[in-house]
Scaffold this active site. Structure first.
Site, PDB file in Angstrom:
ATOM      1  N   CYS B  88       0.818  -1.219   0.000  1.00 12.59           N
ATOM      2  CA  CYS B  88       0.000   0.000   0.000  1.00 12.59           C
ATOM      3  C   CYS B  88       0.850   1.267   0.000  1.00 12.59           C
ATOM      4  O   CYS B  88       0.310   2.368  -0.102  1.00 12.59           O
ATOM      5  CB  CYS B  88      -0.946  -0.008   1.188  1.00 12.59           C
ATOM      6  SG  CYS B  88      -1.904  -1.526   1.273  1.00 12.59           S
ATOM      7  N   CYS B 211     -12.830   0.208   8.707  1.00  7.72           N
ATOM      8  CA  CYS B 211     -11.919  -0.262   7.654  1.00  7.72           C
ATOM      9  C   CYS B 211     -12.032   0.600   6.400  1.00  7.72           C
ATOM     10  O   CYS B 211     -13.125   1.015   6.025  1.00  7.72           O
ATOM     11  CB  CYS B 211     -12.255  -1.695   7.256  1.00  7.72           C
ATOM     12  SG  CYS B 211     -12.372  -2.835   8.638  1.00  7.72           S
ATOM     13  N   SER B 212     -10.906   0.803   5.715  1.00  4.42           N
ATOM     14  CA  SER B 212     -10.943   1.474   4.421  1.00  4.42           C
ATOM     15  C   SER B 212     -11.477   0.489   3.379  1.00  4.42           C
ATOM     16  O   SER B 212     -11.385  -0.719   3.561  1.00  4.42           O
ATOM     17  CB  SER B 212      -9.553   1.979   4.035  1.00  4.42           C
ATOM     18  OG  SER B 212      -8.624   0.909   4.001  1.00  4.42           O
ATOM     19  N   ILE B 214     -12.305  -1.179  -0.650  1.00  3.92           N
ATOM     20  CA  ILE B 214     -11.627  -1.607  -1.881  1.00  3.92           C
ATOM     21  C   ILE B 214     -12.041  -0.623  -2.972  1.00  3.92           C
ATOM     22  O   ILE B 214     -13.227  -0.314  -3.108  1.00  3.92           O
ATOM     23  CB  ILE B 214     -12.019  -3.059  -2.207  1.00  3.92           C
ATOM     24  CG1 ILE B 214     -11.312  -4.006  -1.213  1.00  3.92           C
ATOM     25  CG2 ILE B 214     -11.711  -3.418  -3.639  1.00  3.92           C
ATOM     26  CD1 ILE B 214     -11.841  -5.416  -1.229  1.00  3.92           C
ATOM     27  N   LYS B 333     -10.184   6.070   4.335  1.00  2.79           N
ATOM     28  CA  LYS B 333     -11.465   5.587   4.842  1.00  2.79           C
ATOM     29  C   LYS B 333     -12.644   6.025   3.973  1.00  2.79           C
ATOM     30  O   LYS B 333     -13.487   5.206   3.621  1.00  2.79           O
ATOM     31  CB  LYS B 333     -11.655   6.096   6.276  1.00  2.79           C
ATOM     32  CG  LYS B 333     -13.003   5.788   6.880  1.00  2.79           C
ATOM     33  CD  LYS B 333     -13.137   4.306   7.166  1.00  2.79           C
ATOM     34  CE  LYS B 333     -14.583   3.887   7.334  1.00  2.79           C
ATOM     35  NZ  LYS B 333     -15.292   3.761   6.066  1.00  2.79           N
ATOM     36  N   HIS B 337      -9.255   3.777  -1.112  1.00  6.14           N
ATOM     37  CA  HIS B 337      -7.870   3.295  -0.994  1.00  6.14           C
ATOM     38  C   HIS B 337      -7.505   2.378  -2.157  1.00  6.14           C
ATOM     39  O   HIS B 337      -7.412   1.165  -1.995  1.00  6.14           O
ATOM     40  CB  HIS B 337      -7.724   2.582   0.362  1.00  6.14           C
ATOM     41  CG  HIS B 337      -6.340   2.109   0.683  1.00  6.14           C
ATOM     42  ND1 HIS B 337      -5.201   2.688   0.170  1.00  6.14           N
ATOM     43  CD2 HIS B 337      -5.915   1.099   1.491  1.00  6.14           C
ATOM     44  CE1 HIS B 337      -4.138   2.045   0.640  1.00  6.14           C
ATOM     45  NE2 HIS B 337      -4.544   1.081   1.433  1.00  6.14           N
TER      46      HIS B 337
END
Lengths: 136, 390
Positions: B88, B211-212, B214, B333, B337
């Site tokens: 990442c 969670c961020s 997809i 977020k 991402h």
């Protein structure tokens, strides 16, 4: 994971065998061939852990990794072995509410997963609480 | 070593972009940044592209060449193109390599871009691809997921410092509030602490809204030697520092799982290079892949003492109008991402802010910004400091 990739560390996975640096007395699991402290001055030997340890931190996985869907919810943990090495593992336990940080655990031989109908079955080391769980 | 400036920027829309392919989005970002800079193809000396896993997400390797080709820079101009990978943190690495090219004098005008197309595969395939950024042989094989690894960080942070689920939720609430004002955001939707706490549990204590997501997206920057930057733009933004650091690939081998030592080391190097400290930074884009990651990052970057991140967030000090606004873009977020693009997108947002063109998200008088990009559970960290003044 491919069969040869798993197979070459099979003995270490089955028996909780890591390494030890005779120069600085640090223990490693997963095994390392290069001591991160002593580097080329290190003196690495194979080492079989007693397997006793305690839970450093843990989580209950509810959205599984691929191939682990049928195991949810399962407990993923970092366990610190008594010799000092830390590893990522699962805690096998039928009452998730009793798992806590600092809990004493011991190793058990368990199936980790498989490569499908024609693939191999992967075995390795998970952990269980040392003391029997409390029941109401 | 020469000073380096950013003279052009572009983000695509971030989100689930069914109608656009991998090559569509990187061409859109790359061309957009060249138009923003007023640079012609003939002037470009090199392309650097952050991409984590074209191989797993779109079954495409050789990303550098593909990008040069479909950007019209390969067949006649033969511009060299290099793909960088650090999970990442791939985008941050691409920016850093582009800076090396210009600072060293090897190249003058270069493009630093990032791209990831993550939604062409199912979410389980995407999760498995992302899990390859952990130690596949010793974490992944035990059933570790990234939410699971960060959940273990969160549990330890709660245990050691009294951080609460509500404080972590405040990170998501704040970033969604910022992302609501960002036209490229994946989620332009405000949420509440209750929304986060009532969302499904992914890995205790992290909920899905911790969670961020997809994301598909691409981002691009054009860099030039600082001495010629004014030839292209009235508002160049200068690179004051570029730093990178490594730590153990596995979370279990860290000195302290609540501290990303790679972030601490990269930040220290960046502050020294820029001759600045945390108190000189006006705005931050940092790596909030999970809410707990933002709390750890504001501590590890030196904005608060270790353990104070949760309370600092709860007090509103990281919001627009707070002491140190964090993730005005919406962060990973809310803005999204796309892993290879994130490090570049962070710099694009800082440039928007330093140029004074961030609209409703604008931090008045912002002079110095910092970006922080993390690979895996903290094995790679990249920190850049950007400023309006050279």
């Amino acid at each position: 994971m491919s069969v040869p990739r798993f197979w070459r560390k099979q003995i270490q996975r089955y028996n909780l065998i890591g390494t030890h640096c005779r120069n600085c007395n640090e223990h490693f699991y997963p095994p390392r061939n290069m001591c991160p402290t002593c580097r080329r001055d290190g003196d690495i030997e194979s080492y079989k852990f007693t397997g006793n340890g305690e839970i450093v931190s843990f989580t209950v996985i509810r959205a599984a990794a691929e191939g682990f869907e049928h195991q949810t919810p399962y407990v993923l943990a970092i366990v610190k072995l008594d010799e000092g090495a830390r590893l990522t593992t699962q805690i096998v336990c039928n009452d998730l509410s009793q798992i806590h940080m600092g809990m004493r655990v011991r190793p058990v031989f368990r199936k980790l997963g498989d490569g499908g109908e024609k693939g191999m079955i992967y075995y390795g080391t998970k952990f269980v609480p040392v003391k029997p769980l409390k029941h109401d | 070593m020469r000073d380096v400036a950013i003279i052009g920027i572009k983000n695509t829309k971030f989100g689930e972009m069914w109608d656009n392919s991998f090559r569509d989005i990187f061409v859109e970002a790359g061309v957009g940044s060249l138009e923003d800079a007023g640079v012609s193809g003939e002037e470009i000396d090199g392309l650097y592209v952050g991409n984590m896993s074209g191989g797993q997400f779109v079954e495409q390797e050789h990303i550098g060449a593909l990008i040069a080709d479909y950007s019209g820079l390969a067949k006649n101009l033969h511009v060299p193109s290099t793909r960088l990978e650090a999970a990442c943190a791939s985008g941050g690495l691409a920016l850093r390599q582009a800076i090396f090219g210009v600072a060293s004098g090897y190249q003058d005008i270069v493009v630093a871009a990032g791209v990831e197309k993550m939604t062409d595969v199912s979410s389980s395939v995407a999760s498995a691809a992302l899990a390859a950024a952990s130690d596949r042989e010793w974490e992944g094989i035990m059933g570790a997921t990234f939410p699971g690894l960060y959940a273990m960080i969160a549990r330890m942070h709660m245990h050691m410092y009294g951080t609460t689920s509500e404080q972590m939720a405040e990170v998501a609430v704040k970033n969604h509030s910022n992302g609501f004002m960002n036209p490229i955001s994946q989620y332009r939707r405000k949420i509440t602490v209750e929304d986060v706490l009532n969302s499904i549990m992914v890995a205790d204590p992290l909920h899905i809204l911790d969670c961020s997501p997809i994301t598909d997206g691409a981002s691009s920057l054009v860099l030039a030697p600082a001495d010629v930057a004014h030839k292209y733009t009235d508002t160049p933004v200068y690179i004051r520092a570029s730093a990178q650091a490594s730590d153990t690939i596995s979370l279990h081998d860290r000195r302290d799982i609540t501290t990303l030592d790679a972030t601490v080391a990269a930040a220290k190097r960046a502050y020294e290079m820029a001759n600045l400290g945390p108190s000189d930074i006006d705005i931050v884009e940092l790596h909030d892949c999970f809410t707990i990651a933002e709390i750890c990052a504001i501590e590890d970057l030196g904005f608060v003492e270790k353990g104070e991140g949760g309370r600092f967030t709860e007090d509103g000090e990281t919001a627009i109008g707070g002491k140190i606004p964090v993730n005005t873009s919406g962060g990973l977020k809310s803005c999204g991402h796309p892993v290879g693009a994130t490090g570049i997108k962070q710099a694009v947002e800082i440039v928007h802010q330093l140029r004074g063109e961030a609209g409703k998200r604008q931090i008045q008088g912002a002079n110095v910004g910092l970006t922080h990009n993390v690979g895996g559970s903290g094995a790679t960290a990249v920190v850049h400091i950007l400023s309006r003044e050279r």
